[in-house]
Design an enzyme around this catalytic site. Structure first.
Site, PDB file in Angstrom:
ATOM      1  N   ASP A  99      30.447  34.239  47.397  1.00  0.00           N
ATOM      2  CA  ASP A  99      29.827  33.561  48.820  1.00  0.00           C
ATOM      3  C   ASP A  99      30.785  34.051  50.019  1.00  0.00           C
ATOM      4  OD1 ASP A  99      31.857  32.034  48.548  1.00  0.00           O
ATOM      5  OD2 ASP A  99      30.855  30.320  48.044  1.00  0.00           O
ATOM      6  N   GLU A 121      25.920  34.342  40.800  1.00  0.00           N
ATOM      7  CA  GLU A 121      26.524  33.033  41.198  1.00  0.00           C
ATOM      8  C   GLU A 121      25.486  32.669  42.415  1.00  0.00           C
ATOM      9  OE1 GLU A 121      29.862  31.410  43.204  1.00  0.00           O
ATOM     10  OE2 GLU A 121      30.447  30.785  41.237  1.00  0.00           O
ATOM     11  N   GLU A 135      30.837  29.939  54.038  1.00  0.00           N
ATOM     12  CA  GLU A 135      30.270  30.508  52.782  1.00  0.00           C
ATOM     13  C   GLU A 135      28.705  29.994  52.437  1.00  0.00           C
ATOM     14  OE1 GLU A 135      33.106  28.816  53.158  1.00  0.00           O
ATOM     15  OE2 GLU A 135      34.553  30.214  52.371  1.00  0.00           O
ATOM     16  N   HIS A 212      42.244  24.945  51.055  1.00  0.00           N
ATOM     17  CA  HIS A 212      42.475  25.931  51.697  1.00  0.00           C
ATOM     18  C   HIS A 212      41.199  26.256  52.553  1.00  0.00           C
ATOM     19  CE1 HIS A 212      39.321  28.569  49.520  1.00  0.00           C
ATOM     20  NE2 HIS A 212      39.884  27.837  48.401  1.00  0.00           N
ATOM     21  N   ARG A 214      38.211  26.737  55.228  1.00  0.00           N
ATOM     22  CA  ARG A 214      38.423  27.042  56.680  1.00  0.00           C
ATOM     23  C   ARG A 214      38.128  25.709  57.298  1.00  0.00           C
ATOM     24  NH1 ARG A 214      38.638  32.491  58.891  1.00  0.00           N
ATOM     25  NH2 ARG A 214      39.292  33.894  56.957  1.00  0.00           N
ATOM     26  N   HIS A 245      47.829  28.278  49.180  1.00  0.00           N
ATOM     27  CA  HIS A 245      47.278  29.491  49.308  1.00  0.00           C
ATOM     28  C   HIS A 245      47.829  30.576  50.466  1.00  0.00           C
ATOM     29  CE1 HIS A 245      43.657  31.928  50.950  1.00  0.00           C
ATOM     30  NE2 HIS A 245      42.854  31.559  49.618  1.00  0.00           N
TER      31      HIS A 245
HETATM   32  C1  UD1 Z   1      38.437  33.806  51.456  1.00  0.00           C
HETATM   33  C2  UD1 Z   1      36.926  33.404  51.456  1.00  0.00           C
HETATM   34  C3  UD1 Z   1      36.496  32.177  50.783  1.00  0.00           C
HETATM   35  C4  UD1 Z   1      37.103  32.057  49.235  1.00  0.00           C
HETATM   36  C5  UD1 Z   1      38.831  32.275  49.726  1.00  0.00           C
HETATM   37  C6  UD1 Z   1      39.198  32.168  48.166  1.00  0.00           C
HETATM   38  C7  UD1 Z   1      35.646  34.334  53.290  1.00  0.00           C
HETATM   39  C8  UD1 Z   1      35.443  34.213  54.710  1.00  0.00           C
HETATM   40  N1  UD1 Z   1      36.518  33.412  52.872  1.00  0.00           N
HETATM   41  O1  UD1 Z   1      39.312  32.779  52.257  1.00  0.00           O
HETATM   42  O2  UD1 Z   1      35.200  32.146  50.743  1.00  0.00           O
HETATM   43  O3  UD1 Z   1      36.921  30.725  49.162  1.00  0.00           O
HETATM   44  O4  UD1 Z   1      38.833  33.639  50.238  1.00  0.00           O
HETATM   45  O5  UD1 Z   1      40.485  32.215  48.145  1.00  0.00           O
HETATM   46  O6  UD1 Z   1      35.171  35.335  52.684  1.00  0.00           O
HETATM   47  N2  UD1 Z   1      46.035  36.279  52.707  1.00  0.00           N
HETATM   48  C9  UD1 Z   1      47.093  37.120  52.143  1.00  0.00           C
HETATM   49  N3  UD1 Z   1      47.336  37.428  50.837  1.00  0.00           N
HETATM   50  C10 UD1 Z   1      46.296  37.327  50.070  1.00  0.00           C
HETATM   51  C11 UD1 Z   1      45.173  36.449  50.448  1.00  0.00           C
HETATM   52  C12 UD1 Z   1      45.104  36.399  51.675  1.00  0.00           C
HETATM   53  O7  UD1 Z   1      48.128  37.275  52.824  1.00  0.00           O
HETATM   54  O8  UD1 Z   1      46.128  37.940  49.021  1.00  0.00           O
HETATM   55  C13 UD1 Z   1      46.204  35.906  53.999  1.00  0.00           C
HETATM   56  C14 UD1 Z   1      45.765  37.214  54.871  1.00  0.00           C
HETATM   57  O9  UD1 Z   1      46.565  36.816  56.203  1.00  0.00           O
HETATM   58  C15 UD1 Z   1      44.369  36.747  55.286  1.00  0.00           C
HETATM   59  C16 UD1 Z   1      44.160  35.285  55.162  1.00  0.00           C
HETATM   60  O10 UD1 Z   1      44.989  34.853  54.084  1.00  0.00           O
HETATM   61  O11 UD1 Z   1      43.995  37.374  56.487  1.00  0.00           O
HETATM   62  C17 UD1 Z   1      42.829  35.096  55.096  1.00  0.00           C
HETATM   63  O12 UD1 Z   1      42.083  35.477  54.084  1.00  0.00           O
HETATM   64  P1  UD1 Z   1      40.343  35.764  53.984  1.00  0.00           P
HETATM   65  O13 UD1 Z   1      40.208  36.230  53.021  1.00  0.00           O
HETATM   66  O14 UD1 Z   1      40.097  36.023  55.265  1.00  0.00           O
HETATM   67  O15 UD1 Z   1      40.280  33.894  54.076  1.00  0.00           O
HETATM   68  P2  UD1 Z   1      40.318  33.003  52.893  1.00  0.00           P
HETATM   69  O16 UD1 Z   1      40.933  31.865  53.381  1.00  0.00           O
HETATM   70  O17 UD1 Z   1      41.589  33.649  51.871  1.00  0.00           O
HETATM   71  N1  UDP Z   2      43.750  29.854  41.249  1.00  0.00           N
HETATM   72  C1  UDP Z   2      45.002  30.888  40.434  1.00  0.00           C
HETATM   73  N2  UDP Z   2      45.973  30.638  40.862  1.00  0.00           N
HETATM   74  C2  UDP Z   2      46.140  29.593  41.841  1.00  0.00           C
HETATM   75  C3  UDP Z   2      45.204  28.821  42.535  1.00  0.00           C
HETATM   76  C4  UDP Z   2      44.064  29.097  42.030  1.00  0.00           C
HETATM   77  O1  UDP Z   2      44.766  31.762  39.607  1.00  0.00           O
HETATM   78  O2  UDP Z   2      47.524  29.342  42.144  1.00  0.00           O
HETATM   79  C5  UDP Z   2      42.399  30.279  40.374  1.00  0.00           C
HETATM   80  C6  UDP Z   2      41.482  29.077  40.260  1.00  0.00           C
HETATM   81  O3  UDP Z   2      41.669  28.804  38.721  1.00  0.00           O
HETATM   82  C7  UDP Z   2      40.064  29.365  40.405  1.00  0.00           C
HETATM   83  C8  UDP Z   2      40.338  30.438  41.532  1.00  0.00           C
HETATM   84  O4  UDP Z   2      41.522  30.801  41.557  1.00  0.00           O
HETATM   85  O5  UDP Z   2      39.342  30.259  39.370  1.00  0.00           O
HETATM   86  C9  UDP Z   2      40.008  29.715  42.903  1.00  0.00           C
HETATM   87  O6  UDP Z   2      40.284  30.483  43.893  1.00  0.00           O
HETATM   88  P1  UDP Z   2      40.304  29.853  45.535  1.00  0.00           P
HETATM   89  O7  UDP Z   2      40.474  28.311  45.312  1.00  0.00           O
HETATM   90  O8  UDP Z   2      41.170  30.756  46.314  1.00  0.00           O
HETATM   91  O9  UDP Z   2      38.867  30.069  45.853  1.00  0.00           O
HETATM   92  P2  UDP Z   2      37.271  29.407  45.736  1.00  0.00           P
HETATM   93  O10 UDP Z   2      37.108  29.010  44.615  1.00  0.00           O
HETATM   94  O11 UDP Z   2      37.468  28.187  46.624  1.00  0.00           O
HETATM   95  O12 UDP Z   2      36.217  30.293  46.273  1.00  0.00           O
END
Ligand code: UD1
Ligand code: UDP
Length: 386
Positions: A99, A121, A135, A212, A214, A245
């Site tokens: 999602d 999924e 999402e 984490h 939004r 996160h």
């Molecule tokens: C995203 C997804 C969310 C998912 C989550 C899993 C969207 C809108 N959101 O949220 O559905 O649950 O990932 O974790 O698709 N960043 C880093 N390094 C990384 C990852 C993120 O620096 O490896 C920072 C960056 O500044 C980035 C920000 O996090 O711009 C937000 O990342 P983004 O993928 O837009 O949203 P998430 O909150 O991570």
């Molecule tokens: N996870 C990980 N390392 C961490 C925290 C979470 O590998 O430090 C794994 C967790 O087991 C799960 C996935 O990341 O499988 C969940 O990711 P996240 O919470 O970022 O996204 P969401 O599931 O909410 O989309």
């Protein structure tokens, strides 16, 4: 016969975890299909942690993450880069998982090029547009664009049927996260050789926390942090471990309130093998993550969900989780109950409703039958029954 080309999109950490077993299962059918793994790299470091653990090297890496990216910018970049990538790769089918914005935008790009989409999924619904945000909308929009709907549970199938999706295009597979876990839980692991070797885990009851989302940024996340602070104050044998996160908007709030609190360990995101072992070692899991909600029941750990509602009610319906919201008092009282009442604790342990470890095999079988134009794609006897 010309082999069909299947493109698999991966953007974020959870997509990589849940698609890894699908990639392996598809690669085992290389006589029938070619697979091309495309990383949008909506996440960078957190995606790379998973890819390197599973030894997956994307065939194409769009490297599009930007610091603190906005949803509109991210969507535009995925659309633009996927237009060119899909035109170059010219796949017969695009597979997306979950999602995220990668999933939604890549599905739009494929739709405009008339490339069919298979959604792994599919069918999770909270039935509230802004919760989780974005999402819930990403999932619904992807369902409209997809032609093959791989629902993880019977409930997800029901949601799709209720929206008018044709039954012949929905297949109940189980969630692939259970497959990823089954593989990794057999891999030897020792905390003493991990990045968190200095944490005194064995001297405490550990509460593992992730948060984490939004829609929780701001007051809700602050409330959660204040509750955790109160819990360690009340229970001297308890330690909170919170991998934070990398989203800067999450880190700012969490660091401000919880840095330097005794028995609260704010750690960097750890690789999936380490996180699975942290879950295995935890006394209670507290989270707003989607994936963690599916994993905790597999590990038979009581789960408290920091959300007002969930699109994954299967654990809640089975009594294995509680949806506790984000008020400080409620979080403190629910954690305290599990720390003090053994009966309440044990009542939340049961078997996993999300999958049986065979989802990726079901998906790969179905895709290879699709590639050979065979019907039916899947026999309902082989479906995951929940
Ligand atoms: C995203 C997804 C969310 C998912 C989550 C899993 C969207 C809108 N959101 O949220 O559905 O649950 O990932 O974790 O698709 N960043 C880093 N390094 C990384 C990852 C993120 O620096 O490896 C920072 C960056 O500044 C980035 C920000 O996090 O711009 C937000 O990342 P983004 O993928 O837009 O949203 P998430 O909150 O991570
Ligand atoms: N996870 C990980 N390392 C961490 C925290 C979470 O590998 O430090 C794994 C967790 O087991 C799960 C996935 O990341 O499988 C969940 O990711 P996240 O919470 O970022 O996204 P969401 O599931 O909410 O989309």
């Amino acid at each position: 016969m010309n082999k069909k080309k299947i493109a698999i999109i991966i953007g974020t950490r959870p997509e990589a975890i849940k698609m890894a077993p699908v990639v392996f299962a598809l690669k085992q059918r290389s006589n029938d299909i070619d697979t091309v793994v495309i990383a949008t790299a909506q996440h960078r470091q957190m995606l790379d942690q998973v890819l390197s653990l599973f030894n997956i090297v994307p065939d194409i890496d769009l490297d599009l993450m930007r610091p603190n990216q906005s949803l509109n910018d991210l969507t535009c970049r995925v659309l633009q880069l996927m237009q060119k990538t899909l035109a170059d790769v010219n796949p017969d089918l695009l597979m997306v998982q979950g999602d995220t914005t990668t999933v939604f935008a890549a599905s739009v790009a494929a739709f405009y090029l008339k490339i069919p989409v298979a959604h792994v999924e599919a069918g999770l619904r909270s039935h509230e547009l802004y919760n989780p945000f974005p999402e819930e909308a990403n999932r619904r929009l992807t369902s409209i664009l997809a032609q093959i709907h791989l629902a993880p549970t019977p409930l997800a199938k029901e949601n799709l049927l209720n929206e008018g999706t044709k039954e012949e295009n929905i297949f109940v597979t189980g969630n692939t996260v259970v497959d990823a876990m089954s593989t990794l839980l057999n891999v030897p692991f020792s905390f003493s050789e991990s990045p968190i070797k200095n944490l005194p885990l064995d001297q405490h009851r550990v509460i593992l926390v992730t948060s984490h989302r939004r829609e929780s940024l701001g007051e809700d996340l602050k409330n959660t942090c204040l509750a955790l602070k109160e819990i360690v104050r009340r229970f001297p044998d308890v330690m909170v471990v919170y991998p934070v996160h990398l989203n800067p908007n999450v880190r700012k709030i969490v660091m401000e309130i919880l840095s330097d609190v005794e028995r609260i360990a704010l750690i960097e995101p750890v690789d999936y093998l380490c996180f699975l072992n942290l879950m295995r070692n935890a006394h209670i899991i507290v989270t707003d993550s989607g994936g963690v909600q599916e994993e905790a029941p597999t590990l038979k750990k009581p789960l408290l969900v920091l959300r007002k509602l969930t699109e994954r009610p299967e654990a809640f319906n089975a009594g294995l989780s509680k949806i506790i919201g984000t008020s400080t008092n409620k979080i403190v009282s629910e954690i305290s109950l599990l720390l003090t009442d053994d009966k309440a604790y044990r009542a939340m342990i049961g078997s996993n409703p999300f999958g049986d470890g065979k989802a990726s095999d079901r998906i790969a079988e179905l895709v290879s039958r699709w590639a050979k134009n065979l019907k039916p794609l899947f026999s309902s006897e082989n479906e995951f029954k929940g």
